[in-house]
Design an enzyme around this catalytic site. Structure first.
Site, PDB file in Angstrom:
ATOM      1  N   HIS A  18       0.825  -1.219   0.000  1.00 29.71           N
ATOM      2  CA  HIS A  18       0.000   0.000   0.000  1.00 29.71           C
ATOM      3  C   HIS A  18       0.861   1.273   0.000  1.00 29.71           C
ATOM      4  O   HIS A  18       0.416   2.337   0.441  1.00 29.71           O
ATOM      5  CB  HIS A  18      -1.025  -0.016   1.152  1.00 29.71           C
ATOM      6  CG  HIS A  18      -0.426  -0.014   2.535  1.00 29.71           C
ATOM      7  ND1 HIS A  18      -0.958  -0.752   3.575  1.00 29.71           N
ATOM      8  CD2 HIS A  18       0.632   0.642   3.068  1.00 29.71           C
ATOM      9  CE1 HIS A  18      -0.245  -0.543   4.672  1.00 29.71           C
ATOM     10  NE2 HIS A  18       0.713   0.308   4.392  1.00 29.71           N
ATOM     11  N   HIS A  36      -1.519   5.351   9.438  1.00 26.52           N
ATOM     12  CA  HIS A  36      -0.156   5.860   9.633  1.00 26.52           C
ATOM     13  C   HIS A  36      -0.204   7.188  10.386  1.00 26.52           C
ATOM     14  O   HIS A  36       0.182   8.234   9.871  1.00 26.52           O
ATOM     15  CB  HIS A  36       0.545   6.018   8.286  1.00 26.52           C
ATOM     16  CG  HIS A  36       0.587   4.743   7.477  1.00 26.52           C
ATOM     17  ND1 HIS A  36      -0.509   4.264   6.797  1.00 26.52           N
ATOM     18  CD2 HIS A  36       1.578   3.849   7.257  1.00 26.52           C
ATOM     19  CE1 HIS A  36      -0.179   3.122   6.191  1.00 26.52           C
ATOM     20  NE2 HIS A  36       1.072   2.855   6.459  1.00 26.52           N
ATOM     21  N   HIS A  78      10.667  -3.993   3.604  1.00 27.42           N
ATOM     22  CA  HIS A  78      11.114  -2.601   3.479  1.00 27.42           C
ATOM     23  C   HIS A  78      11.502  -2.017   4.831  1.00 27.42           C
ATOM     24  O   HIS A  78      10.998  -2.417   5.868  1.00 27.42           O
ATOM     25  CB  HIS A  78      10.097  -1.714   2.765  1.00 27.42           C
ATOM     26  CG  HIS A  78       8.777  -1.470   3.447  1.00 27.42           C
ATOM     27  ND1 HIS A  78       7.912  -2.461   3.838  1.00 27.42           N
ATOM     28  CD2 HIS A  78       8.149  -0.306   3.768  1.00 27.42           C
ATOM     29  CE1 HIS A  78       6.816  -1.930   4.356  1.00 27.42           C
ATOM     30  NE2 HIS A  78       6.937  -0.625   4.347  1.00 27.42           N
ATOM     31  N   GLU A  86       4.364  -5.130   8.713  1.00 25.38           N
ATOM     32  CA  GLU A  86       3.034  -4.970   8.098  1.00 25.38           C
ATOM     33  C   GLU A  86       2.515  -6.282   7.511  1.00 25.38           C
ATOM     34  O   GLU A  86       1.313  -6.455   7.339  1.00 25.38           O
ATOM     35  CB  GLU A  86       3.079  -3.899   6.995  1.00 25.38           C
ATOM     36  CG  GLU A  86       3.293  -2.497   7.522  1.00 25.38           C
ATOM     37  CD  GLU A  86       3.228  -1.435   6.422  1.00 25.38           C
ATOM     38  OE1 GLU A  86       3.017  -0.267   6.765  1.00 25.38           O
ATOM     39  OE2 GLU A  86       3.385  -1.762   5.232  1.00 25.38           O
TER      40      GLU A  86
HETATM   41 FE   LIG Z   1       2.117   1.180   5.657  1.00 31.73          FE
END
Ligand SMILES: [Fe+2]
Length: 280
Positions: free
Chosen positions: A12, A59, A193, A240
């Site tokens: 996302h 976030h 990431h 995530e």
């Molecule tokens: Fe995210």
């Protein structure tokens, strides 16, 4: 009876949403990524789900650090698009399904999952980027969406096992809703990431590939990956990926992999996408 017919796993990354909004999809950097999503877009256009359950994380837009629900289920009629600092994305307002969402909360809490009821919530790129990747740029989203916001921002995030079991409970909750509905569940975020610190830009393609393989063939193995392993092997933000296990848990024991796509990089992250059809 409502039924979860399939699951979508997808990154996302906010830069993907920005690339769509700024008309950069044909640029050489972005074109391979958007080409890779074309079969997935076609699949969902053909499938026409009535409802999407969108497992994603906020976030620090809907929730600041005053209150951080581990699992927050969106029960509102609609969800406005958050302004993340450069104006709200020019995408349609997200229409919810309060009656079904309330039913999910009831079933999940009675199944001993402590769900936070969220009656007012803005949604950020965690939800809107997957919507854009899969549904393109319509005037209105073609289905209703129930957001499930999972805390993976502030330590401690829920474990993969907890997420996997929550997915199973979501399946049971959906199947006890007495209305014929095609439901598709999304697990979003990742893949490998790290966006800060000396390891910024870390990508672990082997980890990602094994994760995608595991979703198809051995999700129980994935559910046993401890939180530190995600952080150590695939970067701090790879945690995530536990949200993909909620999606996988909601598909039952047997799935058929319909599509897979993997691409590096998109704004320094690895992008993965998978579509799994429930065969249970
Ligand atoms: Fe995210």
């Amino acid at each position: 009876m409502a039924k979860i017919i399939a699951g979508v796993g997808t990154s996302h990354t906010p830069a993907i949403g920005a690339a769509i909004d700024l008309g950069k999809m044909e640029e050489p950097y972005w074109m391979p990524l958007f080409k890779g999503y074309e079969p997935a877009k076609k699949w969902i256009a053909d499938t026409k789900p009535d409802v999407v359950i969108m497992v994603y994380n906020d976030h620090v837009n809907a929730f600041d650090f005053k209150i951080i629900p581990t699992f927050g289920l969106g029960c509102a009629e609609e969800f406005p698009i958050a302004d993340e600092g450069w104006g709200a994305r020019p995408v349609p307002v997200v229409k919810g399904y309060p009656e079904l969402a309330a039913h999910l909360v009831q079933s999940l809490v009675l199944d001993e999952f402590d769900i936070t009821i969220v009656n007012e919530m803005q949604v950020d790129h965690g939800l809107t980027t997957p919507m854009s990747l899969m549904f393109g740029q319509p005037k209105a989203w073609p289905c209703r969406v129930i957001p499930l916001a999972v805390n993976v921002i502030q330590y401690p995030a829920p474990t993969g096992h907890r997420c996997f079991m929550l997915g199973k409970a979501i399946r049971k909750a959906v199947e006890s809703w007495d209305e014929d509905l095609k439901v598709v569940i999304f697990g979003t975020g990742g893949m490998s990431h790290q966006i800060q610190g000396p390891r910024a830009g870390l990508v672990n393609q082997k980890f990602d590939k094994e994760f995608l393989d595991g979703l198809s063939s051995d999700p129980v193995r994935l559910s046993k990956i401890p939180p530190l392993e995600y952080l150590r092997d695939a970067g701090a933000e790879a945690i995530e990926l536990v949200m993909w296990l909620i999606m996988r848990g909601a598909l039952g024991d047997t799935v058929k992999e319909l599509y897979r796509f993997y691409h590096v990089p998109a704004s320094s992250t690895a992008v993965g996408s998978i579509i799994l059809e429930s065969r249970s």
